[in-house]
Design an enzyme around this catalytic site. Structure first.
Site, short mmCIF file in Angstrom:
data_model
loop_
_atom_site.label_atom_id
_atom_site.label_comp_id
_atom_site.label_asym_id
_atom_site.label_seq_id
_atom_site.Cartn_x
_atom_site.Cartn_y
_atom_site.Cartn_z
N MET A 139 39.17 -4.89 2.45
CA MET A 139 39.74 -5.60 1.31
C MET A 139 39.53 -4.66 0.12
SD MET A 139 39.47 -7.58 -1.49
CE MET A 139 37.80 -8.06 -1.71
N TYR A 218 4.07 -5.02 14.23
CA TYR A 218 3.88 -4.37 12.93
C TYR A 218 2.92 -3.21 13.15
CZ TYR A 218 6.20 -8.23 10.61
OH TYR A 218 7.13 -9.14 10.20
C1 LIG Z 1 15.41 -3.44 10.32
C2 LIG Z 1 15.99 -4.80 10.08
C3 LIG Z 1 15.69 -5.84 10.95
C4 LIG Z 1 16.22 -7.10 10.73
N1 LIG Z 1 15.89 -8.09 11.58
C5 LIG Z 1 16.38 -9.34 11.37
C6 LIG Z 1 16.11 -10.38 12.29
O1 LIG Z 1 15.40 -10.18 13.28
N2 LIG Z 1 16.64 -11.62 12.06
C7 LIG Z 1 17.44 -11.84 10.96
O2 LIG Z 1 17.92 -12.98 10.79
N3 LIG Z 1 17.73 -10.87 10.09
C8 LIG Z 1 17.23 -9.64 10.26
N4 LIG Z 1 17.56 -8.64 9.40
C9 LIG Z 1 18.48 -8.92 8.29
C10 LIG Z 1 19.91 -8.94 8.81
O3 LIG Z 1 20.21 -7.71 9.42
C11 LIG Z 1 20.91 -9.21 7.68
O4 LIG Z 1 20.47 -10.30 6.92
C12 LIG Z 1 22.27 -9.52 8.25
O5 LIG Z 1 22.72 -8.47 9.06
C13 LIG Z 1 23.27 -9.76 7.12
O6 LIG Z 1 24.52 -10.01 7.68
P1 LIG Z 1 25.82 -10.06 6.75
O7 LIG Z 1 26.93 -10.37 7.69
O8 LIG Z 1 25.58 -10.95 5.59
O9 LIG Z 1 25.94 -8.61 6.13
P2 LIG Z 1 26.23 -7.22 6.84
O10 LIG Z 1 25.64 -7.20 8.20
O11 LIG Z 1 25.80 -6.16 5.89
O12 LIG Z 1 27.79 -7.19 7.01
C14 LIG Z 1 28.67 -7.01 5.95
C15 LIG Z 1 29.95 -6.49 6.54
O13 LIG Z 1 30.96 -6.47 5.55
C16 LIG Z 1 31.78 -5.33 5.77
N5 LIG Z 1 32.46 -5.05 4.50
C17 LIG Z 1 31.89 -4.77 3.30
N6 LIG Z 1 32.83 -4.62 2.36
C18 LIG Z 1 34.02 -4.82 2.98
C19 LIG Z 1 35.37 -4.78 2.52
N7 LIG Z 1 35.67 -4.57 1.23
N8 LIG Z 1 36.35 -5.00 3.42
C20 LIG Z 1 36.08 -5.23 4.72
N9 LIG Z 1 34.81 -5.27 5.20
C21 LIG Z 1 33.81 -5.06 4.34
C22 LIG Z 1 30.82 -4.25 6.22
O14 LIG Z 1 31.48 -3.26 6.96
C23 LIG Z 1 29.82 -5.05 7.05
O15 LIG Z 1 30.13 -5.03 8.44
C24 LIG Z 1 17.05 -7.35 9.60
C25 LIG Z 1 17.35 -6.31 8.73
C26 LIG Z 1 16.83 -5.06 8.96
C27 LIG Z 1 17.16 -3.97 8.00
#
Ligand SMILES: Cc1cc2nc3c(=O)[nH]c(=O)nc-3n(C[C@H](O)[C@H](O)[C@H](O)COP(=O)(O)OP(=O)(O)OC[C@H]3O[C@@H](n4cnc5c(N)ncnc54)[C@H](O)[C@@H]3O)c2cc1C
Length: 550
Positions: A139, A218
């Site tokens: 987008m 951890y």
């Molecule tokens: C090491 C680590 C371990 C974790 N472990 C856990 C866990 O065990 N359990 C848990 O619940 N959470 C965990 N988390 C947190 C979790 O990974 C995130 O909270 C979650 O992935 C967020 O998902 P989201 O879909 O909101 O964002 P994201 O996963 O960041 O997805 C956003 C998406 O939007 C897309 N995007 C962005 N802008 C645009 C655009 N303009 N047009 C089209 N596409 C776009 C990107 O490509 C991306 O794929 C962990 C995080 C880390 C760093």
């Protein structure tokens, strides 16, 4: 350039965007999802799935397959503990068994499944339910008009640009949300406290587990602080690193200038041995932060997932909180789009989700400080609450909830204590129908549901009549009657009502209102309750009109 018309445009097709699509699909809304990446997640990333998320997956029919996929990757019921190194000394056991002491509160279990295995399951089901997903599509700009959003999307390979016209847009575009930025919505909280990395590796580390069933380890030692997660058959996993060196003077930028050789050194420092040959597959760089957006909504745009709140991974709450956002938003958008509710209902998304997710952000921060970064300890830090209060016990206070007269306004509570108080998740209770076990939660589907106690038939009649008057489907169940058996006979007690009372549950399984007994059991009462939730402005004006007529 084509013009595409959809009810909802979801920007970001990762865990939260995909979940939003799935949940909208379940309510009969066919959204368009655009995702920058060429497919679903290629890295494991989030893996800890809470009981609430599993309950949500259960409602869309993917709980079983998620459990099977989880089994392929992880031994169930692992511990969460701290070690000096994987090969070395144990420091603390935070949770000895992932599901110990929580099995009675839910029909679902906590488990681990990586995003790389989970997202394809969600994708397939979202498509079955009518969502359109476009990968390798960004987008690039949007504008809001009185009656909708117009967004430009562009295919990354062909460069083809289309215009999407949508009534609403969900920004599930992650922690660095460009949509949030463009709307000028600030993130508030603790800010960035570490430039962290995740080192994905391969190597036969199984022997270092020494037969222990460990979900998250951890690691705190004189070189680094972070955590391991290792997948079956214990030959791959990751080490996340938050800071380096002396905890009194920590180096919190682990990312700057990191070479592959240095990453390997860190990995060995976490493993506590060089005897196991390991190779690094990939290193991801990310900011550890604990912030919430100051607004979750602007006009027709809703922030969800990491776009709305970012928290450290301690506790595994980040992705789960995003799925809860999606669950809260989907039924509201669906009812408004179908003309069953007024647009005011949409304001309750922010009123409900912002406090719930801010609480979770603070709890994740407190866990991060306690488990990984004691140098950040301060008096302002929230006391650590029971995990179940965070996962199942967050409470909503908004116009989509009609509180009891003695409501105390708690932000969270233990799920064994909530007892179907309006604004809390309706409790799980095991029932039986046609010789098969089911949960009260299995009765909550697309519609509002009236659950009446064993002698609550007056409320059942009232709900059926109210549904007719409102031209709205309300599912009605009398527990302990009409083949719905309550083997423990504890429904009234579990739901905080008398045997003649009833509870009205929203499509997201949260209690909207309850009547402790039969007093006022009439269609008029329920029409007034439903109207004040779904069409509060109209409900008020008709109330004013009634009053002035009187
Ligand atoms: C090491 C680590 C371990 C974790 N472990 C856990 C866990 O065990 N359990 C848990 O619940 N959470 C965990 N988390 C947190 C979790 O990974 C995130 O909270 C979650 O992935 C967020 O998902 P989201 O879909 O909101 O964002 P994201 O996963 O960041 O997805 C956003 C998406 O939007 C897309 N995007 C962005 N802008 C645009 C655009 N303009 N047009 C089209 N596409 C776009 C990107 O490509 C991306 O794929 C962990 C995080 C880390 C760093």
């Amino acid at each position: 350039m084509a013009e595409i018309e959809v009810p909802v445009l979801i920007v970001g097709g990762s865990l939260v965007g995909m979940s939003t699509a799935l949940l909208l699909g379940r309510h009969g809304i066919r959204p368009l999802v655009v995702e920058h990446h060429r497919g679903t997640a290629i890295h494991p990333r989030a893996a800890m799935i809470t009981q609430r998320t599993m309950e949500i997956f259960r409602t869309v029919g993917v709980e079983q397959i998620v459990m099977e996929k989880s089994d392929e990757q992880f031994v169930q019921d692992g511990a969460i503990m701290a070690v000096e190194t994987l090969a070395g000394k144990e420091l603390a056991w935070f949770i000895a068994n992932l599901n110990e002491g929580v099995r009675d509160v839910s029909p679902s279990l906590r488990l681990f499944i990586t995003q790389s295995l989970l997202e394809p399951v969600l994708k397939e089901r979202a498509e079955e339910l009518g969502a359109e997903l476009r990968f390798a599509t960004e987008m690039i700009s949007f504008a809001e008009y009185a009656d909708g959003i117009a967004a430009q999307i562009r295919h990354r390979d062909t460069g083809k640009t289309d215009t999407v016209r949508a009534k609403y847009m969900v920004a599930a575009d992650g922690a660095h949300s460009r949509i949030r930025e463009r709307l000028g919505i600030r993130m508030l909280g603790h800010g960035v406290f570490s430039k962290s990395i995740t080192i994905y590796f391969r190597g036969d580390v199984g022997p270092l587990l020494r037969g222990r069933n460990l979900s998250v380890m951890y690691v705190v030692n004189s070189t680094l602080s972070g955590f391991f997660r290792i997948e079956k058959p214990f030959t791959s996993g990751f080490l996340a690193v938050h800071w380096l060196g002396d905890p009194k003077n920590p180096v919190t930028d682990v990312s700057a200038g990191l070479t592959n050789e240095r990453a390997l050194e860190l990995l060995y420092a976490g493993l506590g041995t060089r005897e196991v040959p390991v190779t690094i597959e990939n290193v991801m760089h990310w900011d550890a932060m604990a912030d919430s957006a100051e607004r979750f909504r602007q006009g027709r745009v809703f922030l969800a997932g990491d776009a709305a709140h970012v928290m450290p991974p301690s506790g595994g709450f980040g992705g789960n909180t995003g799925v809860q956002d999606a669950h809260n938003l989907a039924w509201k958008l669906a009812m408004v789009l179908k003309g069953e509710a007024g647009p005011e209902l949409l304001s309750t998304y922010e009123h409900e989700r912002q406090p719930a997710s801010s609480f979770t952000v603070e709890q994740a921060y407190s866990r991060y400080v306690t488990r990984s970064a004691p140098y950040l300890k301060s008096d302002k830090m929230q006391a650590i609450q029971n995990d179940l209060n965070i996962e199942l016990g967050y409470c909503y206070h908004s116009s989509a909830v009609i509180p009891d007269k003695d409501e105390r306004g708690l932000p969270h509570d233990h799920p064994r204590e909530t007892k179907a108080r309006p604004g809390t998740r309706a409790p799980h209770l095991e029932l039986e129908r046609n010789g098969r076990k089911l949960s009260t939660l299995d009765l909550f589907r697309e519609n509002f549901v009236l659950l009446a106690a064993p002698q609550g038939e007056a409320w059942c009649d009232a709900a059926r009549a109210a549904a007719k008057r409102l031209k709205l489907d309300i599912d009605v169940h009398q527990i302990g009657a009409a083949g719905l058996i309550d083997p423990s006979g504890s429904f009234s007690e579990a739901y905080g009502i008398t045997p003649k009372g009833a509870v009205l549950v929203r499509p997201d399984g949260f209690v909207a209102w309850r009547a402790k007994d039969a007093a006022g059991a009439s269609a008029k009462t329920l029409v007034s309750v439903m109207s004040s939730i779904l069409t509060p402005t109209r409900a008020e004006s008709s109330l004013r009109a009634e009053k002035s007529r009187a």
